[in-house]
Structures are given as structure tokens and as C-alpha cells.
Scaffold this motif. Structure first.
Motif, PDB file in Angstrom:
ATOM      1  N   SER A   1       8.604  14.445  -2.213  1.00 47.19           N
ATOM      2  CA  SER A   1       9.069  14.542  -3.607  1.00 47.19           C
ATOM      3  C   SER A   1       8.079  15.328  -4.461  1.00 47.19           C
TER       4      SER A   1
ATOM      5  N   ARG B   1       8.748  19.014  -3.693  1.00 43.22           N
ATOM      6  CA  ARG B   1       9.998  19.436  -4.358  1.00 43.22           C
ATOM      7  C   ARG B   1       9.764  19.652  -5.846  1.00 43.22           C
ATOM      8  N   ALA B   2       9.018  18.735  -6.447  1.00 47.17           N
ATOM      9  CA  ALA B   2       8.724  18.859  -7.884  1.00 47.17           C
ATOM     10  C   ALA B   2       7.866  20.092  -8.156  1.00 47.17           C
ATOM     11  N   GLN B   3       6.923  20.372  -7.292  1.00 43.84           N
ATOM     12  CA  GLN B   3       6.098  21.564  -7.461  1.00 43.84           C
ATOM     13  C   GLN B   3       6.953  22.835  -7.353  1.00 43.84           C
TER      14      GLN B   3
ATOM     15  N   TRP C   1      10.143  23.060  -8.001  1.00 46.40           N
ATOM     16  CA  TRP C   1      10.970  23.116  -9.201  1.00 46.40           C
ATOM     17  C   TRP C   1      10.156  23.655 -10.371  1.00 46.40           C
ATOM     18  N   PHE C   2       8.935  23.165 -10.517  1.00 49.16           N
ATOM     19  CA  PHE C   2       8.090  23.593 -11.625  1.00 49.16           C
ATOM     20  C   PHE C   2       7.737  25.072 -11.496  1.00 49.16           C
TER      21      PHE C   2
ATOM     22  N   ARG D   1       9.587  27.302 -10.230  1.00 49.75           N
ATOM     23  CA  ARG D   1      10.806  28.054 -10.561  1.00 49.75           C
ATOM     24  C   ARG D   1      11.009  28.151 -12.070  1.00 49.75           C
ATOM     25  N   TYR D   2      10.838  27.046 -12.790  1.00 51.69           N
ATOM     26  CA  TYR D   2      11.136  27.016 -14.222  1.00 51.69           C
ATOM     27  C   TYR D   2       9.919  27.214 -15.115  1.00 51.69           C
TER      28      TYR D   2
ATOM     29  N   SER E   1       9.343  24.472 -19.191  1.00 50.28           N
ATOM     30  CA  SER E   1      10.069  23.226 -18.916  1.00 50.28           C
ATOM     31  C   SER E   1       9.391  22.025 -19.576  1.00 50.28           C
TER      32      SER E   1
ATOM     33  N   LEU F   1       7.214  15.227 -15.007  1.00 50.21           N
ATOM     34  CA  LEU F   1       7.035  16.645 -15.328  1.00 50.21           C
ATOM     35  C   LEU F   1       5.625  16.919 -15.838  1.00 50.21           C
TER      36      LEU F   1
END
Length: 147
Positions: free
Chosen positions: A76, A79-81, A83-84, A86-87, A91, A104
């Protein structure tokens, strides 16, 4: 003065990984007639500094990620890294969200976002959220009062 400190503390705790809510305290103090600007400032400052604590935890506790007590599982966290990445830092304007906002700010620390970027973007987002809560409370209070 102590009411503002209670609001500051509840907003601070609400922004950490602990389950806590500051809106109830804010609305109660608003309905008691306390100064709107001082309430907004106390809530925004407390919540933003609480986000900074999450950032510090992410920034400096990552080397403990293989320990059982670490708050995030490796998959997890990765995945969060992703996502971060990417955005990006923008964010952090969404760090006020009740689900995922605290994580976040933790991930922002892991990703080594500059502290002033975190404080600026989180402060804007959290300040806007509290402004909306205050506006809705006052608008609803006036509407209910005229019934």
C-alpha cells in the motif's frame, strides 16, 4: 482563550493519523458566538500543523517500514508513492479529505516534499475547508433562526 486552544488541539489531532474530528468543536464554538476569524485561524493552524506531524513521520520513520508496528504495509505504501508521483504536490490541496488526507501528508514526507510546500498547500486546502464549514454553519444558523 481556552476555547481557541481546545479547537486548535482538536484540529491538530484530527489531522494526524489518529481518528478525531474538529468540526463538531468548531460548530459548537461558532454557535456560542465566538469570533469567526479567530476560530478559523485556530482550526486552520492546528490542522495544518497536524499535517506537518504526518509529514515528519513519513520523512523520518520510513527506515522502520519493515517493522510490524509501521502504520502502512509495503504494497500500500508503494501504491501510494506511485499515486503521489503521478499527481504530485498539488494533491496536497486535498489533504483535508476525511479519507486518505492524513495518509497523503505522510506520503508527502516519504516523497521528500519540501516542508514549506506542504504547509502552504495544506494550509490553503484546510483553510478553505474550515471556511466552508463556517459559512454553512452561519448560513444554516441564520436560516434556522428565521423559522
Amino acid at each position: 482563550m481556552s476555547s481557541y486552544l481546545v479547537l486548535f488541539g482538536s484540529a491538530f489531532l484530527a489531522a494526524t493519523l489518529l481518528p478525531f474530528y474538529s468540526e463538531v468543536v468548531l460548530v459548537t464554538l461558532l454557535l456560542d458566538g465566538m469570533n469567526v476569524w479567530a476560530l478559523w485561524a485556530a482550526a486552520t493552524l492546528g490542522n495544518t500543523l497536524g499535517a506537518w506531524v504526518n509529514w515528519v513521520l513519513g520523512r523520518y520513520l520510513l527506515h522502520f517500514e519493515n517493522r510490524r508496528w509501521f502504520p502502512f504495509k509495503a504494497d500500500s505504501l508503494h501504491r501510494a508513492q506511485a499515486w503521489f508521483q503521478r499527481y504530485g504536490s498539488w494533491s496536497l490541496l486535498l489533504a483535508w479529505l476525511p479519507v486518505g488526507g492524513d495518509a497523503l501528508t505522510f506520503i508527502a514526507g516519504v516523497m521528500k516534499v519540501r516542508w514549506w510546500v506542504l504547509l502552504l498547500l495544506c494550509g490553503i486546502g484546510k483553510g478553505a475547508r474550515y471556511a466552508v464549514v463556517i459559512w454553512l454553519t452561519l448560513a444554516t444558523g441564520e436560516w434556522v433562526g428565521h423559522q
